[in-house]
Write an enzyme that holds these catalytic residues in place. Sequence first.
Site, PDB file in Angstrom:
ATOM      1  N   SER A 165       0.830  -1.214   0.000  1.00 29.15           N
ATOM      2  CA  SER A 165       0.000   0.000   0.000  1.00 29.15           C
ATOM      3  C   SER A 165       0.863   1.263   0.000  1.00 29.15           C
ATOM      4  O   SER A 165       0.371   2.354  -0.274  1.00 29.15           O
ATOM      5  CB  SER A 165      -0.965   0.011   1.198  1.00 29.15           C
ATOM      6  OG  SER A 165      -0.267   0.116   2.421  1.00 29.15           O
ATOM      7  N   HIS A 166       2.164   1.132   0.309  1.00 30.19           N
ATOM      8  CA  HIS A 166       3.048   2.310   0.302  1.00 30.19           C
ATOM      9  C   HIS A 166       4.297   2.082  -0.544  1.00 30.19           C
ATOM     10  O   HIS A 166       5.331   2.688  -0.308  1.00 30.19           O
ATOM     11  CB  HIS A 166       3.370   2.742   1.743  1.00 30.19           C
ATOM     12  CG  HIS A 166       2.166   3.364   2.402  1.00 30.19           C
ATOM     13  ND1 HIS A 166       1.136   2.605   2.885  1.00 30.19           N
ATOM     14  CD2 HIS A 166       1.804   4.660   2.586  1.00 30.19           C
ATOM     15  CE1 HIS A 166       0.188   3.402   3.363  1.00 30.19           C
ATOM     16  NE2 HIS A 166       0.561   4.656   3.194  1.00 30.19           N
ATOM     17  N   GLU A 221      -4.783   0.398   1.715  1.00 32.05           N
ATOM     18  CA  GLU A 221      -5.154  -1.021   1.627  1.00 32.05           C
ATOM     19  C   GLU A 221      -6.581  -1.152   1.076  1.00 32.05           C
ATOM     20  O   GLU A 221      -6.862  -2.044   0.266  1.00 32.05           O
ATOM     21  CB  GLU A 221      -5.052  -1.634   3.031  1.00 32.05           C
ATOM     22  CG  GLU A 221      -5.060  -3.135   3.089  1.00 32.05           C
ATOM     23  CD  GLU A 221      -3.960  -3.796   2.260  1.00 32.05           C
ATOM     24  OE1 GLU A 221      -2.806  -3.316   2.303  1.00 32.05           O
ATOM     25  OE2 GLU A 221      -4.272  -4.772   1.557  1.00 32.05           O
TER      26      GLU A 221
END
Length: 345
Positions: A52-53, A193
């Site tokens: 997600s990052h 997410e």
Amino acid sequence: MSPGGGPEGVRLSLDDVRALARQVLSATGLSAAHVDAVAETMVAGERDGCASHGVYRLLVAANSVAKGVVSLDAEPVLDEPAPALARVDGGGGFAQLAFERGRPVLVDKARRFGIAALALNNVVHFAALWPEVEALAREGLAALAFTPSHAWVAPEGGTRPVFGTNPIAFGWPRPGRDPFVFDFATSAVARGEIELHRRAGRPVPDHWGYDADGAATTVAEAVLGGAMRTFGGHKGSALAAMVELLAGPLIGDMTSQESLAADAGRGGSPIGGELIIALDPAGFLGGALADHLERAEAMFEAIEAQGARLPSQRRYAARARSLREGVVIPGALHRDIMMLLEQKG
Ligand code: NDP
Ligand code: PYC
């Protein structure tokens, strides 16, 4: 770049990931200093299995640029409001460069005074916080970091957004070992997410959020348009409020509600502040430092001895694997990134 990611994935070496991130970020018009700082956090996220990052954030960063939310060439300005305090005004640029500029001063002050704090103000934030606390822990410091975001999360007992996803990160130095690090949103899950679930057309667990009418839902899109929930009920709710206060009003910056209002519907990444606190264990412990850090190791051993894992263990294992084998980017994400590059080219 090489094949081998399977039908749905593209396998990339970390050098490929870095080159791709730099190419996309440069094409958005960001200055070279920002490109370098931002690209490294995305490479680190992808390398450590934090999807997600990782490079997904290229789409997020490009969106903030396209929406005019971020200053492309902001030069962070450092000042020292008190002996143990440092502040970096990011000038509306991405937070990564502001942290880089403030970090050596924070480390120096923590060593001199035993404790020091660094405020980042006026920064656009879309990044994970663990790279920052891990870097400080590798310098022998205990570290905490907090940042609000946009009002997306309902307080426990309510169904309308007040808080950001408001992560808390902590790093602890372990002599001769990788630091102990945790970093999580005070929402049930990071918003990134939920965005990945939406992209993949996957349902989300019904405790992650409410739809716009305040009803529990498993539809990712509905949660993104409604309200996310905090983790751990009233406990996550109180911690989320603490993050708002410490990294908002305390450092003269915006709350998540104010940041969302300032975005004025553009849909960019949150702009606001971050607070980082660093403590030098030698400040309290002096010559007894090694003995006491050893006692901390006994606690870690007691955790692992019963088969429980430490936060950051999965990340370090993913890191070792990625350094050996590279990473696999989902095919659809890779296509979207390449399309972005074509549009900018
Ligand atoms: P998670 O809920 O996935 O929690 C992550 C943390 O918990 C990691 O430290 C992880 O270690 C640890 N952990 C997970 N499972 C276990 C387990 N079984 N035993 C021990 N430790 C465990 O993360 P979130 O979705 O809440 O947040 C993800 C990221 O999003 C964070 O990096 C955060 O900084 C970022 N974020 C950034 C925001 C911003 O405004 N800039 C806002 C919100 C989130 P490990 O990594 O080893 O699995
Ligand atoms: O994933 O919640 C998130 C997030 C917000 C800002 C950066 N990441």
